[in-house]
Structure formats: structure tokens, C-alpha cells
Design a protein around this motif. Structure first.
Motif, mmCIF file in Angstrom:
data_model
loop_
_atom_site.group_PDB
_atom_site.id
_atom_site.type_symbol
_atom_site.label_atom_id
_atom_site.label_comp_id
_atom_site.label_asym_id
_atom_site.label_seq_id
_atom_site.Cartn_x
_atom_site.Cartn_y
_atom_site.Cartn_z
ATOM 1 N N THR A 1 2.792 4.500 -1.156
ATOM 2 C CA THR A 1 2.711 5.398 -2.306
ATOM 3 C C THR A 1 4.096 5.531 -2.930
ATOM 4 O OG1 THR A 1 3.211 7.390 -1.036
ATOM 5 C CG2 THR A 1 0.883 6.702 -1.158
ATOM 6 N N HIS B 1 -0.712 -2.125 -4.872
ATOM 7 C CA HIS B 1 0.008 -2.735 -5.984
ATOM 8 C C HIS B 1 0.505 -4.075 -5.464
ATOM 9 C CE1 HIS B 1 3.099 -0.355 -3.779
ATOM 10 N NE2 HIS B 1 3.909 -1.365 -4.066
ATOM 11 N N ARG C 1 -0.124 -3.014 -11.009
ATOM 12 C CA ARG C 1 -0.146 -1.647 -10.498
ATOM 13 C C ARG C 1 -1.394 -1.393 -9.649
ATOM 14 N NH1 ARG C 1 1.090 2.334 -15.502
ATOM 15 N NH2 ARG C 1 -1.188 2.444 -15.316
ATOM 16 N N GLU C 2 -1.394 -0.215 -9.007
ATOM 17 C CA GLU C 2 -2.529 0.172 -8.171
ATOM 18 C C GLU C 2 -3.834 0.220 -8.956
ATOM 19 O OE1 GLU C 2 0.319 1.641 -8.355
ATOM 20 O OE2 GLU C 2 1.139 2.092 -6.364
ATOM 21 N N TYR D 1 0.809 -1.224 0.000
ATOM 22 C CA TYR D 1 0.000 0.000 0.000
ATOM 23 C C TYR D 1 0.842 1.274 0.000
ATOM 24 C CZ TYR D 1 -4.119 -2.869 0.790
ATOM 25 O OH TYR D 1 -5.134 -3.783 0.638
ATOM 26 N N ARG E 1 -6.691 4.073 -0.585
ATOM 27 C CA ARG E 1 -5.521 3.489 -1.251
ATOM 28 C C ARG E 1 -5.888 2.146 -1.880
ATOM 29 N NH1 ARG E 1 0.167 4.485 1.946
ATOM 30 N NH2 ARG E 1 -0.297 6.534 2.847
ATOM 31 N N ARG E 2 -5.291 1.892 -3.016
ATOM 32 C CA ARG E 2 -5.442 0.602 -3.670
ATOM 33 C C ARG E 2 -4.064 -0.039 -3.754
ATOM 34 N NH1 ARG E 2 -9.549 1.316 -2.143
ATOM 35 N NH2 ARG E 2 -11.574 1.532 -3.192
#
Length: 449
Positions: free
Chosen positions: A100, A143, A177-178, A98, A140-141
């Protein structure tokens, strides 16, 4: 094992010399082994991939003679990639992260400041359900990273020999990816397994990636996926004639541009297929002959030097050897088909095929003659025989020499200038029968004809 290789370009731009060299070596290896060549369009990036670039890739490969035995689009195989991802997740090899991009960048900088390698620390594996829920609530999504085993992965490379990569020195690679987009690695591995690719052939800049990819191959197979790990070959990269990295312009020189500039396909593939090898840098009889003569044992370990001067030489060589039957359709398109005798006379003077248009003009006009000595031209016209054939040039120049006293350059150059308006060109002995007596006489009088 039957040989089956693939070329997997992305339809986000035009093919350039680097792409084509990879495609060509794959094609030569496959055809030299009686195997199959697969064209696999890497169009998983739906936002950047276009039908126009995809069509351009096909057109360029066909023009070069790199015809494929199978063709696939990765954009039609997302269900397979989803299934592979699920299998890896179930096996505990694909895990959600999670962080960034900014957070990851800060961690790398801290690691570097401490003298540590900037490897992902797998902090995501320690997240609690509450922490994950908080990230999800925050919007948040994740990766998804593949968990490497951290061991020495070895293989026998067809180009480099024995090769090893220590995956303990690498970050776990991101496979998804996210936004849910699959990055290149997972679709590539899945397709190689599903399509029974026997060998992956590419540039040596991918050597490190191979260690991680072999682990992904093995993890999928362990999870029940059918297939076997392919063999690998990592070629030395291309450099410029000066030994330095290719300039941006040269590195991005597209095949479409080269075609527009008049380069012959056999010259391009002969150049790219033989630089950096022990084979002489000459035009091959055919692309099939290139494949039949290919062997990784011939490939040196030093970078292959891409020199445009070599390509120009090979291009001219290809034209000089081209038969009239092969040239005729193109001559017709250019309205320059003056017959086989014409082609045989002018082909040795061509650097690009389009030069034949100027050669045709020398024969049928109009040519504006360059007359530097009117008296000399008048004498030459008076001594011109009624019949112009293969022996005329010799007998005619001897007669002019006897009457004017001119010899050598002083004899031949004024005649060439008077008949063609140029200081160089095809052999005059062979050219003047094509020009014909009427035009020769008119040009010697200074008339445009």
C-alpha cells in the motif's frame, strides 16, 4: 531517418507557456527538418480528461500556427497498451506489487533514517503464491512495476550532448496502478514505437526518466515489438526575468488568457522560440521562418528567461509591422476600418490590436477637446487652411507660431490636446488629414466632435 516528433498534452487543463514552448520546439525542429509534427492527446485518465479542454488545446495550437500532421487519442489505444503490458509480463520485466502507499512510505522513511537511498527494494519479487493469495483475499489489487536492469543508460542528447543515467540508482517505475490505470510512461513508449517517433523533445526535468524509458523501449523491442528507440533532446527550463523559478501565476498563464489580453500569436511564438537561444529576440517574419532557422546548437545551457516585458515589446513590434491587408479583417470586426491610410498612421502607436478602437475615435469622434488657452485655440482656428493635407501641419503651426509667439511644446501640445484630448498619440501631421477640417474647427472651439 525522417524526422517525426510529437506533442502529447493532457486534456485536464488549459495550455500554458511551458506546454507551448515544448510544442513549439518540437514543431520548429520537425518543420526545419522537413519532418512531421504529431498531436497526441494523453487522455488515458478518463475521469479528469474533458472534451472542452481537448478542444481548447486544438484551438490554441491552431491559433498559434502549430498545425499538426497527425492526430491521435491515447484513450482509443488501450488494446495496444494491454498487449505491451502482456509482453513485458511474459518477459519477466513487469511484476506485480501489493504494498500500500502507507507501507511504501514507511519503508522510504526507514531507508532514509539509515542513510540509504529511498529505492524500492523489490520485495514483491520474493512473494510466495500463498502470500499473493492472501493479499488477493484481503482485497488488495496489485500495481505493476517495470524491472530495471540497473545499468548505465547512455544517449547523445541533441540539446545536452552526451548523457548518461544510472538506473541502479532508481526505483523500478510503476507503469500500471492498482485500479488498472496506465500511467504516462508505458502508453508514451508504446505510442512512440507504433507511430515511428524519431525524436522525443522535452524539458530537462525529464532526463532521469529517460534512462528508465530507454530500458522500456529496448525491452519491448526485445519482446518482438516493432520500432526503434528514438533520439532525445532535453531543453533548459523556463525561469522568470529574475532568474528564479516561474511564479505559480506566470507558470500557469494560459494561451487562452494571453489571447484575451491581446497578445499576437507571432509575438508569443517568437518570444518562446527565441528566448534562451543565440538568435536576436525579435519578431519572426512568420512561424515558418522560425522553424527554418531553428537549431539545437543555438540553444544555451542556462535556463531560458521568460520576461513579460520582452513579450510586450515583441507584441508591439508585430503590430507595427502588420500590413493593412492582414489587419483589415480584424479592423472590420472592431468597426475600426477607416482605410489603409488610417492604419498606416496609427499602427506605430499600438501596443495591443484593440488599441485601434481608441485611435479610430480620435479620427471620427467623439472627442472632448482640452482647451487650456481659449485665445490660442481661437487664433489657431482662424489660421486653419481650407484644405487639410500632408503639408498642412507644418505650414499651419508656422503660422500659429508667427502670430502667437508660441514654439516647441508650448505650440504643439495645446494643439494636440485641442484636437485629440490627449497628450500623446499618432503623428499630428498624418492624423489631421484623417480628422478633417470640419472636426478640427469644431474641436478648436471646444465642441465635442
Amino acid at each position: 531517418m525522417s524526422v517525426k516528433v510529437r506533442f502529447a498534452p493532457s486534456p485536464t487543463g488549459k495550455l500554458h507557456v511551458g506546454n507551448v514552448r515544448t510544442a513549439l520546439v518540437n514543431w520548429m525542429f520537425a518543420k526545419g527538418q522537413g519532418g512531421a509534427f504529431v498531436l497526441r492527446i494523453d487522455d488515458t485518465d478518463l475521469a479528469r480528461s474533458t472534451p472542452e479542454y481537448e478542444q481548447g488545446i486544438e484551438d490554441d495550437l491552431r491559433w498559434l500556427g502549430l498545425v499538426w500532421d497527425e492526430r491521435h487519442n491515447q484513450s482509443r489505444r488501450f488494446d495496444r497498451y494491454e498487449a505491451a503490458a502482456a509482453a513485458l509480463k511474459a518477459a519477466g520485466r513487469l511484476y506485480a506489487c501489493y504494498e500500500t502507499a502507507e507501507e511504501l512510505d514507511r519503508r522510504r522513511k526507514v531507508q532514509l533514517s539509515r542513510g540509504l537511498p529511498p529505492i524500492y527494494d523489490r520485495a514483491a519479487l520474493s512473494l510466495t503464491p500463498d502470500e499473493i493469495a492472501a493479499f488477493e483475499t484481503e482485497g488488495r489489487r496489485p500495481h505493476w512495476r517495470f524491472r530495471l536492469e540497473g545499468r548505465r543508460v547512455a544517449w547523445e542528447d541533441l540539446s545536452r550532448g552526451h548523457a548518461e543515467v544510472d538506473t541502479a540508482s532508481m526505483s523500478d517505475p510503476v507503469l500500471i496502478r492498482e485500479d488498472g490505470l496506465f500511467l504516462y510512461t508505458l502508453p508514451s513508449v508504446v505510442d512512440d514505437l507504433d507511430m515511428a517517433i524519431s525524436h522525443v523533445i522535452r524539458g530537462e526535468d525529464h532526463v532521469t526518466n529517460t534512462g528508465a524509458q530507454i530500458e522500456i523501449f529496448e525491452a519491448l523491442i526485445d519482446a518482438g515489438w516493432a520500432g526503434t528507440v528514438p533520439g532525445f533532446a532535453h531543453m533548459p527550463l523556463l525561469v522568470g526575468a529574475d532568474g528564479q523559478a516561474l511564479s505559480k501565476r506566470l507558470g500557469s498563464l494560459s494561451i487562452a488568457e494571453m489571447r484575451d489580453q491581446g497578445q499576437e500569436p507571432i509575438a508569443i511564438v517568437s518570444h518562446l522560440g527565441r528566448i534562451g537561444t543565440s538568435d536576436p529576440l525579435e519578431v519572426a517574419d512568420s512561424i515558418e521562418a522560425l522553424g527554418a532557422g531553428f537549431a539545437f546548437e543555438k540553444m544555451g545551457r542556462s535556463p531560458a528567461r521568460y520576461d513579460t516585458a520582452d513579450l510586450e515589446r515583441l507584441n508591439a513590434q508585430a503590430l507595427h509591422a502588420m500590413s493593412y491587408d492582414a489587419a483589415r479583417p480584424r479592423l472590420t470586426v472592431l468597426d475600426a476600418d477607416l482605410g489603409e491610410a488610417f492604419w498606416e498612421v496609427v499602427r506605430a502607436n499600438l501596443q495591443k490590436f484593440a488599441d485601434v478602437v481608441e485611435m479610430a475615435r480620435l479620427v471620427r469622434g467623439p472627442v472632448t477637446p482640452v482647451i487650456e488657452d481659449a485665445a490660442f485655440a481661437e487664433t489657431a482656428a482662424r489660421l486653419l487652411p481650407d484644405t487639410i493635407d500632408a503639408g498642412t501641419w507644418s505650414s499651419w503651426t508656422e503660422a500659429v507660431k508667427a502670430e502667437t509667439g508660441a514654439k516647441g511644446r508650448a505650440l504643439f501640445q495645446p494643439l494636440r490636446l485641442g484636437l485629440t484630448g490627449q497628450t500623446h498619440g499618432p503623428e499630428m501631421a498624418a492624423l489631421i488629414p484623417l480628422i478633417g477640417r470640419e472636426r478640427i474647427a469644431a474641436r478648436l472651439k471646444g465642441e465635442t466632435a
